[in-house]
Design a protein around this motif. Structure first.
Motif, PDB file in Angstrom:
ATOM      1  N   PRO A  20       0.649  -1.225   0.019  1.00  0.00           N
ATOM      2  CA  PRO A  20       0.196  -0.055  -0.161  1.00  0.00           C
ATOM      3  C   PRO A  20       0.924   1.122  -0.132  1.00  0.00           C
ATOM      4  CG  PRO A  20      -0.429  -1.410   1.830  1.00  0.00           C
ATOM      5  CD  PRO A  20       0.574  -2.135   1.185  1.00  0.00           C
ATOM      6  N   SER A  21       0.630   2.285  -0.686  1.00  0.00           N
ATOM      7  CA  SER A  21       1.286   3.562  -0.838  1.00  0.00           C
ATOM      8  C   SER A  21       1.825   4.140   0.487  1.00  0.00           C
ATOM      9  CB  SER A  21       0.546   4.407  -1.549  1.00  0.00           C
ATOM     10  OG  SER A  21      -0.487   4.700  -1.044  1.00  0.00           O
ATOM     11  N   SER A  22       1.168   4.109   1.772  1.00  0.00           N
ATOM     12  CA  SER A  22       1.539   4.493   2.833  1.00  0.00           C
ATOM     13  C   SER A  22       2.945   3.666   3.340  1.00  0.00           C
ATOM     14  CB  SER A  22       0.437   4.574   3.970  1.00  0.00           C
ATOM     15  OG  SER A  22      -0.163   3.142   4.145  1.00  0.00           O
ATOM     16  N   GLU A  23       2.540   2.384   3.162  1.00  0.00           N
ATOM     17  CA  GLU A  23       3.907   1.433   3.849  1.00  0.00           C
ATOM     18  C   GLU A  23       5.032   1.687   2.950  1.00  0.00           C
ATOM     19  OE1 GLU A  23       2.679  -2.546   4.189  1.00  0.00           O
ATOM     20  OE2 GLU A  23       0.572  -1.783   5.196  1.00  0.00           O
ATOM     21  N   ARG A  24       4.797   1.806   1.370  1.00  0.00           N
ATOM     22  CA  ARG A  24       5.895   1.861   0.529  1.00  0.00           C
ATOM     23  C   ARG A  24       6.592   3.122   0.817  1.00  0.00           C
ATOM     24  NH1 ARG A  24       5.682   4.628  -3.346  1.00  0.00           N
ATOM     25  NH2 ARG A  24       3.480   4.679  -3.732  1.00  0.00           N
ATOM     26  N   ARG A  25       5.850   4.446   1.040  1.00  0.00           N
ATOM     27  CA  ARG A  25       6.497   5.606   1.155  1.00  0.00           C
ATOM     28  C   ARG A  25       7.307   5.598   2.364  1.00  0.00           C
ATOM     29  NH1 ARG A  25       0.930   8.542   0.007  1.00  0.00           N
ATOM     30  NH2 ARG A  25       1.118   8.543  -2.320  1.00  0.00           N
ATOM     31  N   VAL A  26       6.766   5.052   3.442  1.00  0.00           N
ATOM     32  CA  VAL A  26       7.680   4.994   4.641  1.00  0.00           C
ATOM     33  C   VAL A  26       8.838   3.909   4.442  1.00  0.00           C
ATOM     34  CG1 VAL A  26       7.722   4.148   7.035  1.00  0.00           C
ATOM     35  CG2 VAL A  26       6.149   5.480   6.320  1.00  0.00           C
ATOM     36  N   LEU A  27       8.667   2.849   3.693  1.00  0.00           N
ATOM     37  CA  LEU A  27       9.870   2.034   3.480  1.00  0.00           C
ATOM     38  C   LEU A  27      10.981   2.906   2.398  1.00  0.00           C
ATOM     39  CD1 LEU A  27      11.304  -0.586   4.053  1.00  0.00           C
ATOM     40  CD2 LEU A  27       9.746  -1.706   2.282  1.00  0.00           C
ATOM     41  N   GLN A  28      10.538   3.307   1.466  1.00  0.00           N
ATOM     42  CA  GLN A  28      11.399   4.118   0.614  1.00  0.00           C
ATOM     43  C   GLN A  28      12.080   5.172   1.461  1.00  0.00           C
ATOM     44  OE1 GLN A  28       8.321   4.378  -2.917  1.00  0.00           O
ATOM     45  NE2 GLN A  28      10.244   5.127  -3.577  1.00  0.00           N
ATOM     46  N   TRP A  29      11.584   5.902   2.344  1.00  0.00           N
ATOM     47  CA  TRP A  29      12.225   6.743   3.051  1.00  0.00           C
ATOM     48  C   TRP A  29      13.258   6.321   3.921  1.00  0.00           C
ATOM     49  CZ3 TRP A  29      12.256   8.432   8.203  1.00  0.00           C
ATOM     50  CH2 TRP A  29      12.653   9.590   8.701  1.00  0.00           C
ATOM     51  N   LEU A  30      12.917   5.223   4.672  1.00  0.00           N
ATOM     52  CA  LEU A  30      13.834   4.430   5.421  1.00  0.00           C
ATOM     53  C   LEU A  30      15.153   3.876   4.553  1.00  0.00           C
ATOM     54  CD1 LEU A  30      11.536   2.268   8.063  1.00  0.00           C
ATOM     55  CD2 LEU A  30      12.877   4.395   8.426  1.00  0.00           C
ATOM     56  N   MET A  31      14.716   3.548   3.430  1.00  0.00           N
ATOM     57  CA  MET A  31      15.896   3.049   2.507  1.00  0.00           C
ATOM     58  C   MET A  31      16.906   4.378   2.314  1.00  0.00           C
ATOM     59  SD  MET A  31      13.696   0.987  -0.306  1.00  0.00           S
ATOM     60  CE  MET A  31      14.913   0.615  -1.495  1.00  0.00           C
ATOM     61  N   ARG A  32      16.341   5.293   2.185  1.00  0.00           N
ATOM     62  CA  ARG A  32      17.091   6.635   2.138  1.00  0.00           C
ATOM     63  C   ARG A  32      17.952   6.981   3.028  1.00  0.00           C
ATOM     64  NH1 ARG A  32      17.440  10.465  -2.456  1.00  0.00           N
ATOM     65  NH2 ARG A  32      19.501  11.527  -1.840  1.00  0.00           N
ATOM     66  N   GLN A  33      17.201   7.059   4.219  1.00  0.00           N
ATOM     67  CA  GLN A  33      17.594   7.616   5.517  1.00  0.00           C
ATOM     68  C   GLN A  33      18.617   6.647   6.223  1.00  0.00           C
ATOM     69  OE1 GLN A  33      16.898  10.594   6.728  1.00  0.00           O
ATOM     70  NE2 GLN A  33      16.060  10.713   4.798  1.00  0.00           N
ATOM     71  N   GLY A  34      18.368   5.400   6.068  1.00  0.00           N
ATOM     72  CA  GLY A  34      19.291   4.251   6.680  1.00  0.00           C
ATOM     73  C   GLY A  34      18.522   3.727   7.720  1.00  0.00           C
ATOM     74  N   ALA A  35      17.907   4.825   8.600  1.00  0.00           N
ATOM     75  CA  ALA A  35      17.056   4.353   9.649  1.00  0.00           C
ATOM     76  C   ALA A  35      16.319   5.725  10.045  1.00  0.00           C
ATOM     77  CB  ALA A  35      18.080   3.978  10.912  1.00  0.00           C
TER      78      ALA A  35
ATOM     79  N   ARG B 177       6.198   5.934 -11.698  1.00  0.00           N
ATOM     80  CA  ARG B 177       5.103   6.846 -11.375  1.00  0.00           C
ATOM     81  C   ARG B 177       4.470   5.896  -9.925  1.00  0.00           C
ATOM     82  NH1 ARG B 177       3.283   8.934 -16.459  1.00  0.00           N
ATOM     83  NH2 ARG B 177       4.506  11.089 -16.360  1.00  0.00           N
ATOM     84  N   GLN B 178       4.624   4.573 -10.147  1.00  0.00           N
ATOM     85  CA  GLN B 178       4.216   3.743  -8.882  1.00  0.00           C
ATOM     86  C   GLN B 178       5.039   3.957  -7.773  1.00  0.00           C
ATOM     87  OE1 GLN B 178       3.292  -0.389  -9.396  1.00  0.00           O
ATOM     88  NE2 GLN B 178       2.890  -0.103 -11.673  1.00  0.00           N
ATOM     89  N   LEU B 179       6.502   4.248  -8.131  1.00  0.00           N
ATOM     90  CA  LEU B 179       7.658   4.424  -6.762  1.00  0.00           C
ATOM     91  C   LEU B 179       7.479   5.921  -6.676  1.00  0.00           C
ATOM     92  CD1 LEU B 179      10.079   1.800  -8.058  1.00  0.00           C
ATOM     93  CD2 LEU B 179       8.428   1.717  -5.973  1.00  0.00           C
ATOM     94  N   GLU B 180       6.754   6.709  -7.429  1.00  0.00           N
ATOM     95  CA  GLU B 180       6.491   8.189  -6.894  1.00  0.00           C
ATOM     96  C   GLU B 180       7.946   9.100  -7.107  1.00  0.00           C
ATOM     97  OE1 GLU B 180       3.202   9.229  -4.171  1.00  0.00           O
ATOM     98  OE2 GLU B 180       3.750   7.391  -3.405  1.00  0.00           O
TER      99      GLU B 180
END
Lengths: 99, 254
Positions: A20-35, B177-180
């Motif tokens: 789901p987009s809410s989970e994906r966004r958080v996971l992508q952010w953690l990937m970029r931040q490290g933690a 787009r899916q990965l924004e």
């Protein structure tokens, strides 16, 4: 070097597409931040604490993040899976063949 | 924190590595601190453009992925190609892929820790104080490509005016787009008819709803250089260089 984690768990980049987009966004952010802590996730995404917590719990339950132990607040890190060679048979298949 | 810029094409032969090398060199010449990672582990090659022969690199990205070295140990200063045409403080580093047959096949056979690749990008930016990290990806869609897209601030898609490229690029645009991805751009390469460039740009933009940073012709001048250097540095007044300079500016401003 990242903490020693089991290589047969974690997510692959392609798993991001089915979250789901809410989970994906958080996971992508953690990937970029490290933690990131619950507070940092809530602040960054402007979420209520309970909403941020439920997203982190969902990701943790799927094995996509883990909480690193420390003195301060829990810090969540992405748990990456290994890249797996295309078409490689699973260990289970080999054990069945040789067993 | 610096920007991560992935340069990708759905199909091979689009000039992706050439564009990556040129954008990196132009950004460094503008005073930026630039790193390039060759994540095309199966078919590495961008090191050739920087005249970095495999005998000269002790470590490659593969060594880092197998825990043999730190990521910065595999980073080579290739700012020599700028021949001093860069402001003080700028830098240009390349992390090449291994050219040893056994190491390429080992990656295919054994895989590697994807988390290390991701943390390597972040560590590289921090330890070398980079303003831009350019990722030269493997063509098509695979796990490394998706990882790069997922963590990128900018994704630049290179395509030729070719029906196969058009269809493949549509897939990559959909994934981005899916990965924004925050900033998605395209660059058309190897176009044939200069009279049609403006119309071609407009057609592609209206089809994909993605800004096209420029249209570059199929060029004999590029072919003559034959990856023997960085085209925009060797030919500073060439029309292709003007397109690449504009693209570099837009990426920097994104």
């Amino acid at each position: 070097m990242p903490p020693d984690i089991p290589t047969d768990s974690g997510f692959r980049a392609s798993d991001l597409l089915s979250l789901p987009s809410s989970e994906r966004r958080v996971l992508q952010w953690l990937m970029r931040q490290g933690a990131g802590s619950l507070r940092e996730v809530a602040d960054h995404f402007q979420l209520m604490d309970e909403d941020a917590e439920s997203i982190l719990l969902a990701l943790e339950k799927q094995g996509y993040i883990f909480a690193a132990a420390g003195n301060g607040p829990k810090s969540y890190r992405p748990r990456f899976g290994s890249s797996r060679p295309a078409g490689a048979p699973s260990i289970d298949i080999w054990s069945k063949l040789t067993g | 924190m610096g920007k991560i810029v992935s340069i990708h094409s759905f199909r091979g032969g689009t000039g992706k590595s050439n564009v990556t090398a040129n954008l990196a060199a132009l950004l460094a010449r503008q005073g930026k601190r630039v790193g390039i990672v060759d994540t095309d582990i199966q078919s590495p090659g961008i090191h050739v453009l920087f005249n970095l022969s495999p005998e000269r690199f002790r470590y490659a990205l593969n060594d880092y992925l197998w825990g043999k070295c730190r990521i910065e140990d595999a980073a080579y200063d290739v700012s020599g190609v700028l021949q001093g045409q860069c402001p003080r403080g700028s830098c240009l580093y390349l992390i090449p892929g291994s050219m040893r047959t056994g190491e390429i096949t080992r990656i295919l056979r054994d895989g590697y820790d994807v988390g290390l690749l991701n943390s390597g990008f972040q560590e590289l930016m921090e330890r070398l104080d980079l303003t831009h990290l350019l990722i030269d990806t493997h063509p098509g869609v695979n796990e490394e490509t998706l990882l790069s897209i997922a963590i990128s601030d900018v994704l630049l898609l290179i395509l030729r005016p070719d029906q196969q490229d058009y269809q493949g690029t549509a897939i990559t645009v959909e994934l981005a787009r899916q990965l924004e991805v925050e900033n998605l751009f395209m660059l058309i390469n190897k176009a044939i008819n200069p009279q049609d460039f403006a119309a071609l740009k407009q057609r592609v933009e209206s089809t994909y709803h993605v800004p096209v940073l420029g249209v570059m012709p199929l060029s004999g001048d590029v072919a003559i250089l034959g990856s023997g250097g960085i085209f925009s540095l060797v030919n500073p007044e060439h029309p292709i260089t003007a397109v690449l300079e504009f693209a570099a500016q837009q990426i920097d401003a994104a």
